[in-house]
Design a protein around this motif. Structure first.
Motif, PDB file in Angstrom:
ATOM      1  N   ASP A 182       0.812  -1.213   0.000  1.00 44.00           N
ATOM      2  CA  ASP A 182       0.000   0.000   0.000  1.00 44.00           C
ATOM      3  C   ASP A 182       0.847   1.265   0.000  1.00 44.00           C
ATOM      4  O   ASP A 182       0.484   2.266  -0.626  1.00 44.00           O
ATOM      5  N   ASP A 183       1.982   1.245   0.726  1.00 45.03           N
ATOM      6  CA  ASP A 183       2.813   2.444   0.787  1.00 45.03           C
ATOM      7  C   ASP A 183       3.389   2.781  -0.585  1.00 45.03           C
ATOM      8  O   ASP A 183       3.405   3.954  -0.988  1.00 45.03           O
ATOM      9  N   ALA A 184       3.851   1.771  -1.313  1.00 44.66           N
ATOM     10  CA  ALA A 184       4.383   2.010  -2.653  1.00 44.66           C
ATOM     11  C   ALA A 184       3.298   2.530  -3.583  1.00 44.66           C
ATOM     12  O   ALA A 184       3.536   3.453  -4.386  1.00 44.66           O
ATOM     13  N   VAL A 185       2.102   1.960  -3.484  1.00 48.72           N
ATOM     14  CA  VAL A 185       0.981   2.421  -4.301  1.00 48.72           C
ATOM     15  C   VAL A 185       0.678   3.879  -4.009  1.00 48.72           C
ATOM     16  O   VAL A 185       0.469   4.698  -4.915  1.00 48.72           O
ATOM     17  N   ARG A 186       0.663   4.229  -2.717  1.00 46.53           N
ATOM     18  CA  ARG A 186       0.361   5.614  -2.314  1.00 46.53           C
ATOM     19  C   ARG A 186       1.406   6.573  -2.864  1.00 46.53           C
ATOM     20  O   ARG A 186       1.070   7.644  -3.387  1.00 46.53           O
ATOM     21  N   ARG A 187       2.674   6.204  -2.757  1.00 48.10           N
ATOM     22  CA  ARG A 187       3.746   7.106  -3.182  1.00 48.10           C
ATOM     23  C   ARG A 187       3.765   7.299  -4.692  1.00 48.10           C
ATOM     24  O   ARG A 187       4.016   8.401  -5.179  1.00 48.10           O
ATOM     25  N   VAL A 188       3.488   6.241  -5.438  1.00 53.09           N
ATOM     26  CA  VAL A 188       3.397   6.395  -6.894  1.00 53.09           C
ATOM     27  C   VAL A 188       2.239   7.322  -7.247  1.00 53.09           C
ATOM     28  O   VAL A 188       2.366   8.207  -8.107  1.00 53.09           O
ATOM     29  N   GLY A 189       1.114   7.162  -6.567  1.00 49.31           N
ATOM     30  CA  GLY A 189      -0.026   8.036  -6.797  1.00 49.31           C
ATOM     31  C   GLY A 189       0.298   9.494  -6.509  1.00 49.31           C
ATOM     32  O   GLY A 189      -0.132  10.397  -7.242  1.00 49.31           O
ATOM     33  N   GLU A 190       1.070   9.734  -5.449  1.00 51.68           N
ATOM     34  CA  GLU A 190       1.466  11.106  -5.119  1.00 51.68           C
ATOM     35  C   GLU A 190       2.356  11.697  -6.209  1.00 51.68           C
ATOM     36  O   GLU A 190       2.218  12.873  -6.566  1.00 51.68           O
ATOM     37  N   GLU A 191       3.276  10.888  -6.730  1.00 54.07           N
ATOM     38  CA  GLU A 191       4.145  11.369  -7.806  1.00 54.07           C
ATOM     39  C   GLU A 191       3.334  11.725  -9.038  1.00 54.07           C
ATOM     40  O   GLU A 191       3.598  12.725  -9.712  1.00 54.07           O
ATOM     41  N   VAL A 192       2.350  10.909  -9.359  1.00 58.92           N
ATOM     42  CA  VAL A 192       1.505  11.181 -10.516  1.00 58.92           C
ATOM     43  C   VAL A 192       0.752  12.486 -10.330  1.00 58.92           C
ATOM     44  O   VAL A 192       0.676  13.317 -11.250  1.00 58.92           O
ATOM     45  N   LEU A 211       3.000  -1.151 -10.362  1.00 57.51           N
ATOM     46  CA  LEU A 211       4.145  -1.641  -9.607  1.00 57.51           C
ATOM     47  C   LEU A 211       4.708  -2.869 -10.304  1.00 57.51           C
ATOM     48  O   LEU A 211       3.972  -3.784 -10.674  1.00 57.51           O
ATOM     49  N   GLY A 212       6.035  -2.884 -10.466  1.00 58.17           N
ATOM     50  CA  GLY A 212       6.715  -4.040 -11.028  1.00 58.17           C
ATOM     51  C   GLY A 212       7.461  -4.737  -9.906  1.00 58.17           C
ATOM     52  O   GLY A 212       8.447  -4.192  -9.392  1.00 58.17           O
ATOM     53  N   PRO A 213       7.032  -5.907  -9.486  1.00 55.53           N
ATOM     54  CA  PRO A 213       7.711  -6.584  -8.371  1.00 55.53           C
ATOM     55  C   PRO A 213       9.058  -7.137  -8.794  1.00 55.53           C
ATOM     56  O   PRO A 213       9.257  -7.562  -9.926  1.00 55.53           O
ATOM     57  N   GLY A 214      10.000  -7.094  -7.851  1.00 54.69           N
ATOM     58  CA  GLY A 214      11.307  -7.678  -8.129  1.00 54.69           C
ATOM     59  C   GLY A 214      12.433  -6.749  -7.741  1.00 54.69           C
ATOM     60  O   GLY A 214      12.223  -5.575  -7.431  1.00 54.69           O
ATOM     61  N   SER A 215      13.634  -7.277  -7.773  1.00 59.90           N
ATOM     62  CA  SER A 215      14.814  -6.499  -7.395  1.00 59.90           C
ATOM     63  C   SER A 215      15.652  -6.099  -8.601  1.00 59.90           C
ATOM     64  O   SER A 215      16.596  -5.318  -8.461  1.00 59.90           O
ATOM     65  N   GLU A 216      15.321  -6.632  -9.787  1.00 58.82           N
ATOM     66  CA  GLU A 216      16.072  -6.302 -10.996  1.00 58.82           C
ATOM     67  C   GLU A 216      15.283  -5.269 -11.790  1.00 58.82           C
ATOM     68  O   GLU A 216      14.472  -5.603 -12.655  1.00 58.82           O
TER      69      GLU A 216
END
Length: 278
Positions: A182-192, A211-216
């Motif tokens: 949820d935090d990542a979703v919120r922050r992306v929304g704020e950037e948009v 969101l693209g899951p993963g470390s690469e």
């Protein structure tokens, strides 16, 4: 932050096999945006007829395009000479082919382009593939750090300015994270929302927050660009902090394998967003 105007397009060519894609892409870009087009070639030494050959190369690559405003052959260190010419014509974008003096250490981008993005005052478009215009599908890699805001703002203004005249463009704000939630979703929304506010809304652009899951990160960005058949991929660089290559590790990896044209957003476009200066 300076947003897109696209009144002046500079295409840098080394007059070899990588030139046609850059010349054609720049011609299409200038025509759609109503911008002036400028050609530059950096040579080792003066040669009679250089500028005539430069114009002939353009006319062969883009025979139906309007004539460029200028075609200059300059001398000196390639990256600096291109930057000087970009300043002289007040370029809003520098268009490059995929290979410009590459050493293998900076992948498909080449050493000249890698040096350019360290200090360029405008985005650099690498035509690793045909530039399809108008833009219908754009992907912006958003890292949720200071570079991410600049990347999304530039992507949004490009998508808005170069969309189909009677339709919409789709922009994917892609954030790759190993901890989706949820935090990542919120922050992306704020950037948009911030990007839309800076761009004055940017009408007729639909934004997909993803969101693209993963470390690469590079692999995930490339996967989405390929699966979406993106017309343009927009990635920030960290040249100010990567003096050896001019790129961060993600943007360098993306440049090596991008399936579509790559718009690199240099630090000058995102480092000072609050003062109104790019």
């Amino acid at each position: 932050m300076r947003l897109l105007t696209l009144r002046s397009v500079l295409v840098a060519t080394d007059m070899d096999q990588s030139s046609p894609s850059a010349l054609v892409g720049a011609a299409r870009l200038a025509a759609l945006a109503g911008a002036t087009l400028h050609l530059v070639h950096v040579a080792d030494r003066p040669a009679l007829g250089d500028e005539a050959r430069l114009r002939e190369l353009f006319e062969k690559a883009a025979p139906d395009a309007p004539r460029p405003e200028s075609a200059e052959v300059v001398y000196g260190t390639p990256a600096q000479a291109i930057l000087d010419r970009a300043a002289a014509v007040d370029a809003d974008v520098v268009v490059l082919g995929p290979h410009r003096g590459g050493t293998g250490q900076t992948g498909e981008l080449g050493s000249t382009a890698a040096s350019l993005v360290r200090t360029a005052a405008c985005p650099c478009l690498v035509t690793a593939a045909e530039l399809r215009l108008p833009l219908e599908r754009v992907i912006a890699a958003v890292d949720l750090l200071e570079a991410g805001s600049g990347v999304l703002s530039v992507a949004l203004t490009w998508a808005s300015a170069l969309r189909p005249r009677q339709g919409k463009a789709w922009l994917t704000a892609l954030h790759v994270t190993s901890a989706p939630g949820d935090d990542a979703v919120r922050r992306v929304g704020e950037e948009v929302r911030r990007a839309r506010a800076r761009a004055g809304g940017a009408s007729f652009v639909e934004i997909d927050e993803r969101l693209g899951p993963g470390s690469e990160a590079a692999e995930e960005i490339l996967r989405h660009a390929a699966s979406d058949s993106a017309d343009l991929l927009v990635v920030g660089t960290r040249g100010a902090y990567q003096p050896a290559s001019g790129l961060g590790s993600v943007s360098a990896a993306v440049a090596r394998a991008t399936p579509c044209p790559l718009l690199l957003v240099p630090p000058a476009m995102w480092m000072d967003q609050d003062t109104g200066r790019a």
